[in-house]
Write a protein that holds these residues in place. Structure first.
Motif, short mmCIF file in Angstrom:
data_model
loop_
_atom_site.label_atom_id
_atom_site.label_comp_id
_atom_site.label_asym_id
_atom_site.label_seq_id
_atom_site.Cartn_x
_atom_site.Cartn_y
_atom_site.Cartn_z
N TRP A 7 0.88 -1.18 0.00
CA TRP A 7 0.00 0.00 0.00
C TRP A 7 0.91 1.22 0.00
N SER A 8 0.49 2.26 -0.70
CA SER A 8 1.29 3.48 -0.72
C SER A 8 0.39 4.68 -0.94
N GLY A 9 0.52 5.69 -0.11
CA GLY A 9 -0.32 6.88 -0.25
C GLY A 9 0.29 7.89 -1.20
N THR A 10 1.56 8.18 -1.04
CA THR A 10 2.20 9.23 -1.84
C THR A 10 3.34 8.70 -2.71
N GLY A 11 3.46 7.40 -2.82
CA GLY A 11 4.38 6.83 -3.81
C GLY A 11 5.72 6.35 -3.28
N ASN A 12 6.05 6.64 -2.03
CA ASN A 12 7.38 6.23 -1.54
C ASN A 12 7.48 4.70 -1.41
N THR A 13 6.49 4.10 -0.79
CA THR A 13 6.52 2.64 -0.64
C THR A 13 6.36 1.98 -2.01
N GLU A 14 5.63 2.64 -2.90
CA GLU A 14 5.50 2.12 -4.28
C GLU A 14 6.87 2.13 -4.96
N PRO A 55 3.76 1.89 4.48
CA PRO A 55 4.41 2.98 5.23
C PRO A 55 3.88 3.09 6.65
N ALA A 56 4.59 3.85 7.47
CA ALA A 56 4.09 4.20 8.81
C ALA A 56 2.90 5.12 8.62
N MET A 57 1.77 4.75 9.18
CA MET A 57 0.58 5.59 9.10
C MET A 57 -0.01 5.73 10.50
N ALA A 59 -0.63 6.56 14.05
CA ALA A 59 0.47 6.81 14.99
C ALA A 59 1.26 5.51 15.07
N GLU A 60 2.24 5.37 14.18
CA GLU A 60 3.06 4.15 14.10
C GLU A 60 2.21 2.91 13.86
N GLN A 61 1.31 3.04 12.88
CA GLN A 61 0.42 1.91 12.56
C GLN A 61 0.48 1.59 11.07
N GLY A 87 8.90 -0.81 4.08
CA GLY A 87 8.04 0.37 4.06
C GLY A 87 8.81 1.64 4.31
N SER A 88 8.15 2.74 3.99
CA SER A 88 8.73 4.07 4.15
C SER A 88 8.11 4.75 5.38
N TYR A 89 8.89 5.61 6.03
CA TYR A 89 8.39 6.35 7.19
C TYR A 89 8.80 7.81 7.08
N TRP A 91 8.62 10.99 10.17
CA TRP A 91 9.24 11.64 11.32
C TRP A 91 9.53 10.68 12.48
N GLY A 92 9.15 9.46 12.37
CA GLY A 92 9.30 8.52 13.49
C GLY A 92 10.67 7.85 13.50
N THR A 93 10.74 6.72 14.21
CA THR A 93 12.00 5.99 14.33
C THR A 93 11.86 4.55 13.80
N ASN A 119 13.61 6.32 5.02
CA ASN A 119 12.98 7.59 5.38
C ASN A 119 12.50 8.26 4.09
N GLU A 120 11.15 8.47 4.01
CA GLU A 120 10.54 8.97 2.77
C GLU A 120 11.08 8.12 1.60
N PHE A 121 11.70 8.74 0.60
CA PHE A 121 12.38 7.95 -0.45
C PHE A 121 13.32 8.88 -1.20
C1 LIG Z 1 -1.78 10.05 7.91
C2 LIG Z 1 -0.30 9.86 8.01
C3 LIG Z 1 0.24 9.29 9.16
C4 LIG Z 1 1.62 9.11 9.27
N1 LIG Z 1 2.13 8.57 10.43
C5 LIG Z 1 3.46 8.42 10.54
C6 LIG Z 1 4.02 7.86 11.72
O1 LIG Z 1 3.33 7.50 12.66
N2 LIG Z 1 5.37 7.74 11.79
C7 LIG Z 1 6.20 8.13 10.77
O2 LIG Z 1 7.42 7.98 10.88
N3 LIG Z 1 5.70 8.64 9.63
C8 LIG Z 1 4.36 8.79 9.47
N4 LIG Z 1 3.85 9.30 8.33
C9 LIG Z 1 4.76 9.65 7.22
C10 LIG Z 1 4.76 8.56 6.15
O3 LIG Z 1 5.02 7.28 6.71
C11 LIG Z 1 5.84 8.88 5.10
O4 LIG Z 1 5.56 10.12 4.47
C12 LIG Z 1 5.97 7.79 4.06
O5 LIG Z 1 7.07 8.10 3.20
C13 LIG Z 1 4.71 7.68 3.19
O6 LIG Z 1 4.86 6.60 2.32
P1 LIG Z 1 3.98 6.47 1.01
O7 LIG Z 1 4.48 7.55 0.05
O8 LIG Z 1 4.25 5.11 0.49
O9 LIG Z 1 2.56 6.69 1.39
C14 LIG Z 1 2.48 9.49 8.19
C15 LIG Z 1 1.92 10.06 7.05
C16 LIG Z 1 0.55 10.24 6.94
C17 LIG Z 1 -0.01 10.84 5.68
#
Ligand SMILES: Cc1cc2nc3c(=O)[nH]c(=O)nc-3n(C[C@H](O)[C@H](O)[C@H](O)COP(=O)(O)O)c2cc1C
Length: 140
Positions: A7-14, A55-57, A59-61, A87-89, A91-93, A119-121
Motif C-alpha cells: 500500500w502506498s499513499g504518496t508513492g514512496n513505498t511504491e 508505510p508508517a501511518m 500513529a506508528e500503525q 516500508g517508508s516512514y 518523522w518517526g523511528t 525515510n521517505e524515499f
Molecule cells: C496520515 C499519516 C500518518 C503518518 N504517520 C506516521 C508515523 O506514525 N510515523 C512516521 O514515521 N511517519 C508517518 N507518516 C509519514 C509517512 O510514513 C511517510 O511520508 C511515508 O514516506 C509515506 O509513504 P507512502 O508515500 O508510500 O505513502 C504518516 C503520514 C501520513 C499521511
C-alpha cells in the motif's frame, strides 16, 4: 514466484516495491507486484516469498483500510511461510515496523530478511538499497 503486495499513499513505498522487484528480476527470479487493494489473501499463499510493504501511518500503525485487514486475514495462515516486510516512514523511528515485525514473527512466519525501512524515499540512494534488498530476497 515471489509476490510483493503493498500500500502506498504518496508513492514512496511504491517506489520501494518497484525497485525491490527490479532487484528480484535482476537475480533471475519471477516477481509479481500488486497494490493490496487488488489482491486477495488466497492469491498470495502459493508465493515462494510473500513480500509486504506499507508505510508508517496513523500513529506508528499500518494503513487501516486496506493493509491492516489484509494482514489480519493473512496472519492465521502464515505459519512457516517465507515473508519479508518493507516500508517508508517520515518523522518517526521505525516503531511501526518493529511492531509489525513482532506480529508476523508471533504468527510463526519465516521472516527471511530483516525488514527494510527507508525515510521517505531518496532517488538514487534508496533505489539502490531497495534493489539490493530484492537481490537478497531472490536468494532466500
Ligand atoms: C496520515 C499519516 C500518518 C503518518 N504517520 C506516521 C508515523 O506514525 N510515523 C512516521 O514515521 N511517519 C508517518 N507518516 C509519514 C509517512 O510514513 C511517510 O511520508 C511515508 O514516506 C509515506 O509513504 P507512502 O508515500 O508510500 O505513502 C504518516 C503520514 C501520513 C499521511
Amino acid at each position: 514466484m515471489i509476490k510483493i503486495v503493498y500500500w502506498s499513499g504518496t508513492g514512496n513505498t511504491e517506489n520501494m516495491a518497484n525497485h525491490i522487484a527490479e532487484g528480484i528480476k535482476a537475480s533471475g527470479k519471477e516477481v509479481h507486484t500488486t497494490l493490496v487493494g487488488n489482491i486477495e489473501v488466497n492469491e498470495v499463499m502459493d508465493a515462494e516469498v510473500i513480500v509486504l510493504g506499507c508505510p508508517a501511518m496513523g500513529a506508528e500503525q499500518l494503513e487501516e483500510d486496506e493493509m491492516q485487514p489484509f494482514v489480519d486475514a493473512l496472519l492465521p495462515q502464515i505459519e512457516g511461510k517465507k515473508v519479508a516486510l518493507f516500508g517508508s516512514y517520515g518523522w518517526g523511528t521505525g516503531e511501526w515496523m518493529e511492531i509489525w515485525h513482532e506480529e508476523i514473527k508471533a504468527a510463526r512466519a519465516n521472516v527471511v530478511c530483516e525488514p527494510l525501512i527507508v525515510n521517505e524515499f531518496t532517488t538514487g540512494q534508496d533505489e539502490e538499497i531497495c534493489k539490493q534488498y530484492g537481490e537478497r530476497l531472490a536468494k532466500c
